[in-house]
Design an enzyme around this catalytic site. Sequence first.
Site, PDB file in Angstrom:
ATOM      1  N   THR A  16     -54.430  63.727  12.026  1.00 50.31           N
ATOM      2  CA  THR A  16     -53.169  64.142  11.391  1.00 50.31           C
ATOM      3  C   THR A  16     -53.061  65.656  11.212  1.00 50.31           C
ATOM      4  O   THR A  16     -52.019  66.150  10.803  1.00 50.31           O
ATOM      5  CB  THR A  16     -53.042  63.517   9.986  1.00 50.31           C
ATOM      6  OG1 THR A  16     -54.234  63.843   9.256  1.00 50.31           O
ATOM      7  CG2 THR A  16     -52.884  62.015  10.051  1.00 50.31           C
ATOM      8  N   GLY A  17     -54.133  66.376  11.474  1.00 52.40           N
ATOM      9  CA  GLY A  17     -54.131  67.824  11.250  1.00 52.40           C
ATOM     10  C   GLY A  17     -53.458  68.592  12.374  1.00 52.40           C
ATOM     11  O   GLY A  17     -53.054  68.021  13.389  1.00 52.40           O
ATOM     12  N   CYS A 133     -61.857  79.677  17.860  1.00 50.41           N
ATOM     13  CA  CYS A 133     -60.671  79.974  18.680  1.00 50.41           C
ATOM     14  C   CYS A 133     -60.616  81.424  19.173  1.00 50.41           C
ATOM     15  O   CYS A 133     -60.309  81.678  20.338  1.00 50.41           O
ATOM     16  CB  CYS A 133     -59.406  79.620  17.903  1.00 50.41           C
ATOM     17  SG  CYS A 133     -59.522  79.944  16.136  1.00 50.41           S
ATOM     18  N   GLN A 160     -54.586  87.091  13.994  1.00 52.86           N
ATOM     19  CA  GLN A 160     -54.680  85.637  14.064  1.00 52.86           C
ATOM     20  C   GLN A 160     -53.548  84.940  13.315  1.00 52.86           C
ATOM     21  O   GLN A 160     -53.222  85.292  12.180  1.00 52.86           O
ATOM     22  CB  GLN A 160     -56.037  85.172  13.502  1.00 52.86           C
ATOM     23  CG  GLN A 160     -57.200  85.689  14.325  1.00 52.86           C
ATOM     24  CD  GLN A 160     -58.569  85.182  13.889  1.00 52.86           C
ATOM     25  OE1 GLN A 160     -59.515  85.967  13.860  1.00 52.86           O
ATOM     26  NE2 GLN A 160     -58.708  83.908  13.560  1.00 52.86           N
ATOM     27  N   LYS A 217     -68.855  84.929  13.577  1.00 54.00           N
ATOM     28  CA  LYS A 217     -68.775  83.869  14.591  1.00 54.00           C
ATOM     29  C   LYS A 217     -68.502  84.503  15.951  1.00 54.00           C
ATOM     30  O   LYS A 217     -69.080  84.107  16.968  1.00 54.00           O
ATOM     31  CB  LYS A 217     -67.663  82.872  14.251  1.00 54.00           C
ATOM     32  CG  LYS A 217     -68.010  81.890  13.136  1.00 54.00           C
ATOM     33  CD  LYS A 217     -66.887  80.878  12.915  1.00 54.00           C
ATOM     34  CE  LYS A 217     -66.118  81.179  11.667  1.00 54.00           C
ATOM     35  NZ  LYS A 217     -65.089  80.188  11.296  1.00 54.00           N
ATOM     36  N   HIS A 246     -53.234  83.368  18.731  1.00 50.90           N
ATOM     37  CA  HIS A 246     -53.966  84.550  18.280  1.00 50.90           C
ATOM     38  C   HIS A 246     -53.837  85.643  19.350  1.00 50.90           C
ATOM     39  O   HIS A 246     -53.861  85.351  20.550  1.00 50.90           O
ATOM     40  CB  HIS A 246     -55.463  84.246  18.109  1.00 50.90           C
ATOM     41  CG  HIS A 246     -55.785  83.286  16.994  1.00 50.90           C
ATOM     42  ND1 HIS A 246     -54.881  82.880  16.038  1.00 50.90           N
ATOM     43  CD2 HIS A 246     -56.967  82.680  16.685  1.00 50.90           C
ATOM     44  CE1 HIS A 246     -55.489  82.055  15.191  1.00 50.90           C
ATOM     45  NE2 HIS A 246     -56.752  81.914  15.562  1.00 50.90           N
TER      46      HIS A 246
HETATM   47  O1  25A Z   1     -63.712  72.867   6.447  1.00 48.76           O
HETATM   48  P1  25A Z   1     -63.304  73.915   7.445  1.00 48.76           P
HETATM   49  O2  25A Z   1     -64.198  73.961   8.696  1.00 48.76           O
HETATM   50  O3  25A Z   1     -63.104  75.275   6.854  1.00 48.76           O
HETATM   51  O4  25A Z   1     -61.860  73.477   8.009  1.00 48.76           O
HETATM   52  C1  25A Z   1     -60.735  73.490   7.163  1.00 48.76           C
HETATM   53  C2  25A Z   1     -59.499  73.065   7.894  1.00 48.76           C
HETATM   54  O5  25A Z   1     -59.212  73.955   8.974  1.00 48.76           O
HETATM   55  C3  25A Z   1     -58.509  73.241   9.973  1.00 48.76           C
HETATM   56  C4  25A Z   1     -58.369  71.812   9.567  1.00 48.76           C
HETATM   57  O6  25A Z   1     -57.137  71.640   8.794  1.00 48.76           O
HETATM   58  C5  25A Z   1     -59.561  71.727   8.621  1.00 48.76           C
HETATM   59  O7  25A Z   1     -59.429  70.642   7.746  1.00 48.76           O
HETATM   60  N1  25A Z   1     -59.264  73.464  11.210  1.00 48.76           N
HETATM   61  C6  25A Z   1     -60.515  73.173  11.536  1.00 48.76           C
HETATM   62  N2  25A Z   1     -60.828  73.643  12.738  1.00 48.76           N
HETATM   63  C7  25A Z   1     -59.728  74.274  13.183  1.00 48.76           C
HETATM   64  C8  25A Z   1     -59.382  75.009  14.341  1.00 48.76           C
HETATM   65  N3  25A Z   1     -60.246  75.245  15.335  1.00 48.76           N
HETATM   66  C9  25A Z   1     -58.736  74.126  12.209  1.00 48.76           C
HETATM   67  N4  25A Z   1     -57.528  74.620  12.341  1.00 48.76           N
HETATM   68  C10 25A Z   1     -57.249  75.297  13.484  1.00 48.76           C
HETATM   69  N5  25A Z   1     -58.140  75.511  14.452  1.00 48.76           N
HETATM   70  P2  25A Z   1     -55.925  70.686   9.199  1.00 48.76           P
HETATM   71  O8  25A Z   1     -55.056  70.545   8.022  1.00 48.76           O
HETATM   72  O9  25A Z   1     -55.266  71.108  10.463  1.00 48.76           O
HETATM   73  O10 25A Z   1     -56.597  69.295   9.521  1.00 48.76           O
HETATM   74  C11 25A Z   1     -57.297  68.611   8.581  1.00 48.76           C
HETATM   75  C12 25A Z   1     -57.593  67.229   9.245  1.00 48.76           C
HETATM   76  O11 25A Z   1     -58.815  66.729   8.725  1.00 48.76           O
HETATM   77  C13 25A Z   1     -58.558  65.476   8.120  1.00 48.76           C
HETATM   78  N6  25A Z   1     -59.460  65.176   7.021  1.00 48.76           N
HETATM   79  C14 25A Z   1     -59.632  65.899   5.901  1.00 48.76           C
HETATM   80  N7  25A Z   1     -60.542  65.296   5.106  1.00 48.76           N
HETATM   81  C15 25A Z   1     -60.940  64.183   5.744  1.00 48.76           C
HETATM   82  C16 25A Z   1     -60.250  64.108   6.984  1.00 48.76           C
HETATM   83  N8  25A Z   1     -60.423  63.109   7.828  1.00 48.76           N
HETATM   84  C17 25A Z   1     -61.306  62.136   7.491  1.00 48.76           C
HETATM   85  N9  25A Z   1     -62.000  62.127   6.334  1.00 48.76           N
HETATM   86  C18 25A Z   1     -61.836  63.133   5.436  1.00 48.76           C
HETATM   87  N10 25A Z   1     -62.520  63.101   4.286  1.00 48.76           N
HETATM   88  C19 25A Z   1     -57.149  65.579   7.623  1.00 48.76           C
HETATM   89  O12 25A Z   1     -56.612  64.300   7.402  1.00 48.76           O
HETATM   90  C20 25A Z   1     -56.502  66.286   8.797  1.00 48.76           C
HETATM   91  O13 25A Z   1     -56.267  65.393   9.855  1.00 48.76           O
HETATM   92  P3  25A Z   1     -55.660  64.021   6.119  1.00 48.76           P
HETATM   93  O14 25A Z   1     -55.577  62.538   6.022  1.00 48.76           O
HETATM   94  O15 25A Z   1     -56.192  64.759   4.901  1.00 48.76           O
HETATM   95  O16 25A Z   1     -54.247  64.627   6.528  1.00 48.76           O
HETATM   96  C21 25A Z   1     -53.717  65.695   5.871  1.00 48.76           C
HETATM   97  C22 25A Z   1     -52.210  65.547   5.889  1.00 48.76           C
HETATM   98  O17 25A Z   1     -51.670  66.784   6.356  1.00 48.76           O
HETATM   99  C23 25A Z   1     -50.334  66.557   6.831  1.00 48.76           C
HETATM  100  N11 25A Z   1     -50.198  67.164   8.138  1.00 48.76           N
HETATM  101  C24 25A Z   1     -51.179  67.722   8.824  1.00 48.76           C
HETATM  102  N12 25A Z   1     -50.700  68.220   9.951  1.00 48.76           N
HETATM  103  C25 25A Z   1     -49.388  67.949  10.003  1.00 48.76           C
HETATM  104  C26 25A Z   1     -49.060  67.281   8.831  1.00 48.76           C
HETATM  105  N13 25A Z   1     -47.794  66.910   8.595  1.00 48.76           N
HETATM  106  C27 25A Z   1     -46.830  67.179   9.498  1.00 48.76           C
HETATM  107  N14 25A Z   1     -47.090  67.849  10.644  1.00 48.76           N
HETATM  108  C28 25A Z   1     -48.345  68.243  10.944  1.00 48.76           C
HETATM  109  N15 25A Z   1     -48.591  68.885  12.094  1.00 48.76           N
HETATM  110  C29 25A Z   1     -50.143  65.126   6.889  1.00 48.76           C
HETATM  111  O18 25A Z   1     -49.361  64.712   5.799  1.00 48.76           O
HETATM  112  C30 25A Z   1     -51.548  64.583   6.818  1.00 48.76           C
HETATM  113  O19 25A Z   1     -51.526  63.299   6.326  1.00 48.76           O
HETATM  114  O1  L14 Z   2     -64.407  78.426  13.173  1.00 44.95           O
HETATM  115  O2  L14 Z   2     -57.718  81.174  12.362  1.00 44.95           O
HETATM  116  O3  L14 Z   2     -63.034  77.199  14.313  1.00 44.95           O
HETATM  117  O4  L14 Z   2     -58.447  80.364  10.453  1.00 44.95           O
HETATM  118  C1  L14 Z   2     -60.848  77.726  12.904  1.00 44.95           C
HETATM  119  C2  L14 Z   2     -59.664  78.342  12.225  1.00 44.95           C
HETATM  120  C3  L14 Z   2     -62.125  79.793  12.389  1.00 44.95           C
HETATM  121  C4  L14 Z   2     -60.915  80.368  11.693  1.00 44.95           C
HETATM  122  C5  L14 Z   2     -63.269  77.941  13.360  1.00 44.95           C
HETATM  123  C6  L14 Z   2     -58.527  80.508  11.675  1.00 44.95           C
HETATM  124  C7  L14 Z   2     -62.153  78.298  12.426  1.00 44.95           C
HETATM  125  C8  L14 Z   2     -59.695  79.851  12.356  1.00 44.95           C
END
Ligand code: 25A
Ligand code: L14
Length: 341
Positions: A16-17, A133, A160, A217, A246
């Site tokens: 969903t993310g 990324c 970014q 990173k 980016h």
């Molecule tokens: O912990 P970190 O590494 O720092 O990462 C933090 C966040 O960065 C994003 C990602 O956020 C991540 O959670 N991320 C990571 N790598 C990335 C990258 N390379 C990156 N972003 C860009 N480049 P995110 O919000 O995009 O995605 C989060 C996803 O993780 C799911 N999740 C969270 N906790 C979880 C889990 N899944 C399983 N078990 C867990 N305990 C999260 O699911 C989401 O899929 P969710 O159920 O919490 O859904 C969140 C709600 O967000 C809304 N939504 C999201 N995207 C959209 C949206 N609505 C409309 N359009 C969208 N495009 C929805 O309502 C969804 O239900």
């Molecule tokens: O390490 O632009 O993949 O916030 C993904 C999201 C790094 C930061 C990762 C951003 C992150 C990035």
Amino acid sequence: MFKKKHKYNIAVVGATGAVGRRMLTTLEERNFPVGQLSALASARSIGKKLPFKGGTIEVKQLTENSFVGVDFALFSAGSSISKKYAPIAVESGCVAIDNSSAWRMEKDIPLIVPEVNPSALGSKCGIIANPNCSTIQMVVALKPIHDQYRIRRVIVSTYQSVSGSGQKAIEELKQQSRDILDGKSIQKNVFPHQIAFNCLPHIDIFMENGYTKEEMKMVDETRKILGDSTIEISPTAVRVPVFYSHSESVNVETELPMEVDKVQNLLSSSPGIFLVDNPEESEYPLAVDACGKEGVFVGRVRRDLVRTNVLNFWVVSDNLLKGAASNAVQIAELALKRLEA
Ligand code: 25A
Ligand code: L14
């Protein structure tokens, strides 16, 4: 690992993310041989429907049993989820392709950009890490230069987009922009300061050396991917009020002297790179043009004003596609090729 098949069962964790949704569309657009597809997320999203191949699939909660019968698991739900569940997926017989930073610098985990270091995948397919990324788009551009001229040093500043911080960050930029133009006060949840009409020299956390984790990173992952720990990298990572893609200003110093037209030809004939370099017509790579595309766009290639072994260029790519989802699906395609060889 699993056997060669006609179709492969896929799980997308964090479906969903912002990245997870692009993983679904990329599997579809690149015609990956998908059998069963499970879209997994947290309990918050159970029952939510996501579009796939003209229909919809229902989101299920991620559990320890989610990976039974799955061939490829694509993770993008943050580091803590990947740390816990990627080993469980591998234990169940999956290839786990992980977009978080959890596993990237582990010695035995391959860190792969298919155009750059496909051979680092080897024959071992457990957890495979997808790089950061900003690093991916930079190394795609640096690789041909390194092969031909041997890179000594890189000075890079990033610009970014907010989508890197997920869907909530996209909403925050929209809402702050509206509120500021309407003369209202703003809310801050995702970013520590106002992001609308502003630039923040702060991505991820600050480390003891004064650099951010995002900047480190770029140093560590670039060296691992290019297989050269002697390359000097001086990074500054900046968040800008752009939704998708980016951009990076890169200054590169090589051992051998470079000529601009030769480097332009080299880049435009290299896999994954599109040269957009016609400044007289105001043509150069732009975030809004790269959005939704899988390529890495390079332009403004120009010599240093004094030195013949130093060049500057500008590189742009969609952080959710080549920076995350497309690279992950390309890794799955590469793993399939190894399997079929
Ligand atoms: O912990 P970190 O590494 O720092 O990462 C933090 C966040 O960065 C994003 C990602 O956020 C991540 O959670 N991320 C990571 N790598 C990335 C990258 N390379 C990156 N972003 C860009 N480049 P995110 O919000 O995009 O995605 C989060 C996803 O993780 C799911 N999740 C969270 N906790 C979880 C889990 N899944 C399983 N078990 C867990 N305990 C999260 O699911 C989401 O899929 P969710 O159920 O919490 O859904 C969140 C709600 O967000 C809304 N939504 C999201 N995207 C959209 C949206 N609505 C409309 N359009 C969208 N495009 C929805 O309502 C969804 O239900
Ligand atoms: O390490 O632009 O993949 O916030 C993904 C999201 C790094 C930061 C990762 C951003 C992150 C990035």
